[in-house]
Enzyme design. Structure first.
Site, PDB file in Angstrom:
ATOM      1  N   ASP A  74      -3.129   4.760  -2.075  1.00  0.00           N
ATOM      2  CA  ASP A  74      -3.972   5.280  -1.245  1.00  0.00           C
ATOM      3  C   ASP A  74      -4.511   6.622  -1.874  1.00  0.00           C
ATOM      4  OD1 ASP A  74      -5.344   4.999   1.372  1.00  0.00           O
ATOM      5  OD2 ASP A  74      -4.148   6.829   1.949  1.00  0.00           O
ATOM      6  N   GLU A 104      -6.711   4.121  -5.550  1.00  0.00           N
ATOM      7  CA  GLU A 104      -8.025   4.417  -4.970  1.00  0.00           C
ATOM      8  C   GLU A 104      -8.541   5.793  -5.208  1.00  0.00           C
ATOM      9  OE1 GLU A 104      -9.781   4.803  -0.229  1.00  0.00           O
ATOM     10  OE2 GLU A 104      -7.814   5.539  -0.878  1.00  0.00           O
ATOM     11  N   ASP A 163       0.852  -1.192  -0.056  1.00  0.00           N
ATOM     12  CA  ASP A 163       0.083  -0.078  -0.110  1.00  0.00           C
ATOM     13  C   ASP A 163       1.024   1.440   0.027  1.00  0.00           C
ATOM     14  OD1 ASP A 163      -2.336   1.715   0.292  1.00  0.00           O
ATOM     15  OD2 ASP A 163      -3.250   0.206   1.564  1.00  0.00           O
ATOM     16  N   HIS A 181     -11.020  -2.932   3.159  1.00  0.00           N
ATOM     17  CA  HIS A 181     -11.167  -2.748   4.569  1.00  0.00           C
ATOM     18  C   HIS A 181     -11.624  -1.462   5.178  1.00  0.00           C
ATOM     19  CE1 HIS A 181      -8.288   0.129   2.559  1.00  0.00           C
ATOM     20  NE2 HIS A 181      -8.075   0.507   3.688  1.00  0.00           N
ATOM     21  N   ASP A 182     -12.196  -0.597   3.973  1.00  0.00           N
ATOM     22  CA  ASP A 182     -13.096   0.518   4.508  1.00  0.00           C
ATOM     23  C   ASP A 182     -14.575   0.536   4.219  1.00  0.00           C
ATOM     24  OD1 ASP A 182     -10.716   2.254   4.872  1.00  0.00           O
ATOM     25  OD2 ASP A 182     -10.596   2.504   2.706  1.00  0.00           O
TER      26      ASP A 182
HETATM   27  C1  GLC Z   1      -7.811   5.236   2.326  1.00  0.00           C
HETATM   28  C2  GLC Z   1      -7.610   4.021   3.084  1.00  0.00           C
HETATM   29  C3  GLC Z   1      -8.197   4.259   4.232  1.00  0.00           C
HETATM   30  C4  GLC Z   1      -7.522   5.460   5.125  1.00  0.00           C
HETATM   31  C5  GLC Z   1      -7.555   6.699   4.344  1.00  0.00           C
HETATM   32  C6  GLC Z   1      -6.424   7.832   4.883  1.00  0.00           C
HETATM   33  O1  GLC Z   1      -9.148   5.739   2.034  1.00  0.00           O
HETATM   34  O2  GLC Z   1      -8.327   3.245   2.568  1.00  0.00           O
HETATM   35  O3  GLC Z   1      -8.339   3.308   5.269  1.00  0.00           O
HETATM   36  O4  GLC Z   1      -8.170   5.775   6.461  1.00  0.00           O
HETATM   37  O5  GLC Z   1      -6.995   6.547   2.979  1.00  0.00           O
HETATM   38  O6  GLC Z   1      -5.220   7.033   4.473  1.00  0.00           O
END
Ligand code: GLC
Ligand code: CA
Length: 625
Positions: free
Chosen positions: A256, A313, A149, A389-390
């Site tokens: 991310d 993402e 990640d 995971h979110d």
């Molecule tokens: C992304 C991750 C999440 C995190 C956020 C801040 O959305 O998937 O889990 O809290 O970024 O890094």
């Protein structure tokens, strides 16, 4: 081939395709020759009938691992790298090609590792640098690949870059983060530089007494945003977060918050959407800023030197295909693919704090189909997934979380939808055994997610002694908490579900259903969800021309219960028919366009009546006329 820039496609092939693998069964493929950029030599590339260039990463099954919750090898209650190594054979047997690890770097864990204090060290409870190297090597030894990640929109406030930056106004790293003086009102009171709201807390700016300025954080105050406008800062990020790991042999990154590096650095106030509130949603100012594609182009040049794959993402994204394509078109040389988070958030209304919406299948079909259609005929590529995971668990989200029987059928039919769709398939840990949301009955104290914890603190202040107010707040937390996906992986029916040994207290509670839903119970059971997934992942590879690269067509778009879609490639067709309801449904059978010579390849029930679909029934047909 319309729409292709052949020279760019060639670069894509040379840079990324060099790792081998990924050739389909030939029937559908055209062997195409391209002139290289200089026009002097000829190189070959395989292209599907739809014009998709063929690469291993398009055909891969990627399995996301949340290290804290996967497997605890030393019984301290926290998952770790050695735990993952122990389960690599399990993942290979499942049919996984790539593991994608959520952050394992040194971190104070304000946001479960998304707040990194040193990119080149490992979060101590997870293990050592040596353990991580062993994980990389052991993954490769099993013929799989590994993604890490990449969290580089922000660091932890404990990162040495930030510590230096905050130490004085003339520190050389001062400009590596965003520092701004207070804005004073007519009465002389100081306020943040603008009204932006952060994702996790209220203002996106926090006052630092040391140098008497505010710094920007679009997540928690402990997660200050890097200033990507600063070239030295970018180079330091590339060196420490990117190249350091590519040198150690990883195969790519899940990136991310990939569209937030470039912001509107004039920092204007956001429009007032919530009158009377101190802060306002401001994502349109801190995502997709003017330099975003320039920054991603720079990153890509580093990836290309290592043949590394990138999946971004794309959060808070406007629903406009014309914009998304700029991130994933092969010729744009930015990312290989991105996640469409609208699909994962399905059932939760965007931007509003309204909680779960009654699930409308027509909307889900429209959204998934929009994503399938949009890539067709382009040089871009997409991901398909339902969990990460979110987000809350898919079986719970789509309504099949009633009885164990429903859960298994529901899990199987969701798997059937994904299996036959175009794109790179991402699975999230536990999805393969049908893990579900935590029960509504859990008290707020069970949750660890910074978002949920903040909500509970605020509710206690707001509600005082009102039980009704607290109940509403807890309901809201339950509906949204990211912890649904972060409960320990359920390996067996022993205490702690085999995540940690008996007698240990895991960092987060094990879900109540572990005795009936676990890997041990499902492995080798021919009717289990786990074995069903294995079968589907094999079929996806056997019929990759159709399932991975084929042309998608949604049928019966307005049917309120059935999800029916066809894939087609060179006269071969598949038809996926899914009853997404808990009731029996009449079905008129395959359309004439599917052809008369078809067979049932797979079904998740034993129902023999073709004209009736039982509750949560899914069927997959093949035809070759
Ligand atoms: C992304 C991750 C999440 C995190 C956020 C801040 O959305 O998937 O889990 O809290 O970024 O890094
Ligand atoms: Ca451990």
């Amino acid at each position: 081939m319309a729409g292709f820039n052949l020279a760019e496609l060639l670069i894509e092939f040379v840079n990324v395709g060099g790792k081998g693998g990924g050739l389909s069964n030939g029937v559908l493929l055209r062997h195409t020759q391209f002139l290289d950029l200089a026009g002097s030599s000829v190189t070959s590339c395989l292209i599907t009938s739809l014009g998709f260039a063929i690469f291993w990463w398009k055909e891969a099954v990627v399995y996301e691992i949340y290290p804290a919750s996967f497997k605890d090898s030393n019984d301290d209650g926290v998952g770790d790298i050695q735990g993952i190594i122990r389960k690599l054979d399990y993942l290979r047997d499942l049919g996984v090609d790539v593991i994608s690890l959520c952050p394992h770097y040194q971190s104070p864990q304000v946001d479960m590792g998304y707040d990194i204090s040193d990119y080149n060290r490992i979060h101590e409870p997870y293990g050592t640098l040596e353990d991580v190297q062993t994980l990389i090597d052991e993954t490769h030894a099993r013929g799989m690949r590994i993604f890490f990640d990449l969290v580089i929109n922000h660091s932890s406030n404990l990162h040495k870059f930030f510590q230096e930056s905050r130490s004085s106004k003339d520190n050389p790293k001062r400009d590596w983060y965003f520092w701004r003086p207070a804005k004073y009102d007519a009465d002389g009171y100081p306020h943040p530089p603008n009204n932006w709201r952060s994702h996790f807390t209220v203002p996106a700016w926090t006052w630092d007494q040391n140098t008497e300025e505010y710094y920007l954080h679009i997540y928690a105050p402990e997660m200050p945003d890097f200033n990507w406008e600063n070239e030295e800062c970018r180079q330091a990020i590339y060196e420490t977060a990117v190249i350091f790991w590519l040198e150690r042999g990883i195969d790519g990154f899940r990136i991310d918050t990939v569209n937030k590096y470039s912001k509107d650095v004039s920092f204007p106030d956001a429009e007032i959407r919530y009158p009377g509130e101190e802060t306002q949603p401001a994502s349109s100012y801190y995502r997709n800023g003017p330099r975003i594609h320039e920054f991603l182009g720079e990153l890509r040049r580093h990836f290309d030197r290592y043949d590394a794959i990138s999946v971004g993402e794309l959060s808070s994204f406007p629903r406009v295909e014309a914009e998304v394509i700029k991130f994933i078109s092969a010729r744009a040389r930015q990312l290989n693919m991105v996640f469409n988070l609208d699909i994962a958030k399905f059932g939760q209304e965007r931007g509003k704090r309204k909680g779960l919406q009654p699930f409308v299948i027509v909307d889900l079909k429209r959204e998934m189909s929009r994503w399938q259609d949009f890539v067709s005929g382009t040089d871009a590529w997409i991901t398909i997934f339902l969990e990460n995971h979110d987000n809350i668990r898919s079986i719970s989200r789509f309504g099949a979380d009633v009885s164990l029987e429903d859960r298994i059928l529901g899990g199987k039919l969701l798997a059937m939808i994904l299996t036959a769709m175009t794109g790179t398939l991402f699975l999230y840990q536990g999805q393969e055994i049908g893990m579900t949301n935590s029960p509504r009955s859990w008290p707020a104290e069970e949750y660890r997610d910074v978002k949920s914890v903040n909500k509970w603190i605020q509710a206690q202040e707001r509600c005082k002694e009102s039980q009704e107010c607290l109940d509403i707040a807890l309901e809201d937390i339950w509906e949204h908490t990211r912890d649904h996906a972060r409960l320990p992986m359920q390996w067996d029916d022993g205490e702690n579900a085999g995540f940690s040994s008996a007698g240990v207290t895991p960092w987060i509670r094990v879900n109540d259903d572990w005795k009936e839903t676990n890997v041990g119970k499902q492995i080798k059971d021919p009717n289990s969800l786990l074995e069903f997934w294995k079968k589907l992942l094999r079929l996806r590879k056997d019929y990759k021309d159709l399932f991975i690269y084929g042309h998608y067509e949604l049928l019966e778009a307005d049917n309120a219960d059935l999800f029916v879609f066809m894939k087609e490639a060179h006269g071969k067709r598949s038809l996926t028919v899914i009853n997404m309801s808990a009731d029996k449904k009449r079905w008129k059978g395959p359309p004439s366009s599917f052809g008369p010579n078809y067979k049932l390849l797979l079904q998740n029930t034993a129902n023999a009546d073709e004209s009736v679909l039982s509750a949560w029934e899914g069927r997959l047909y093949l035809s070759s006329s």
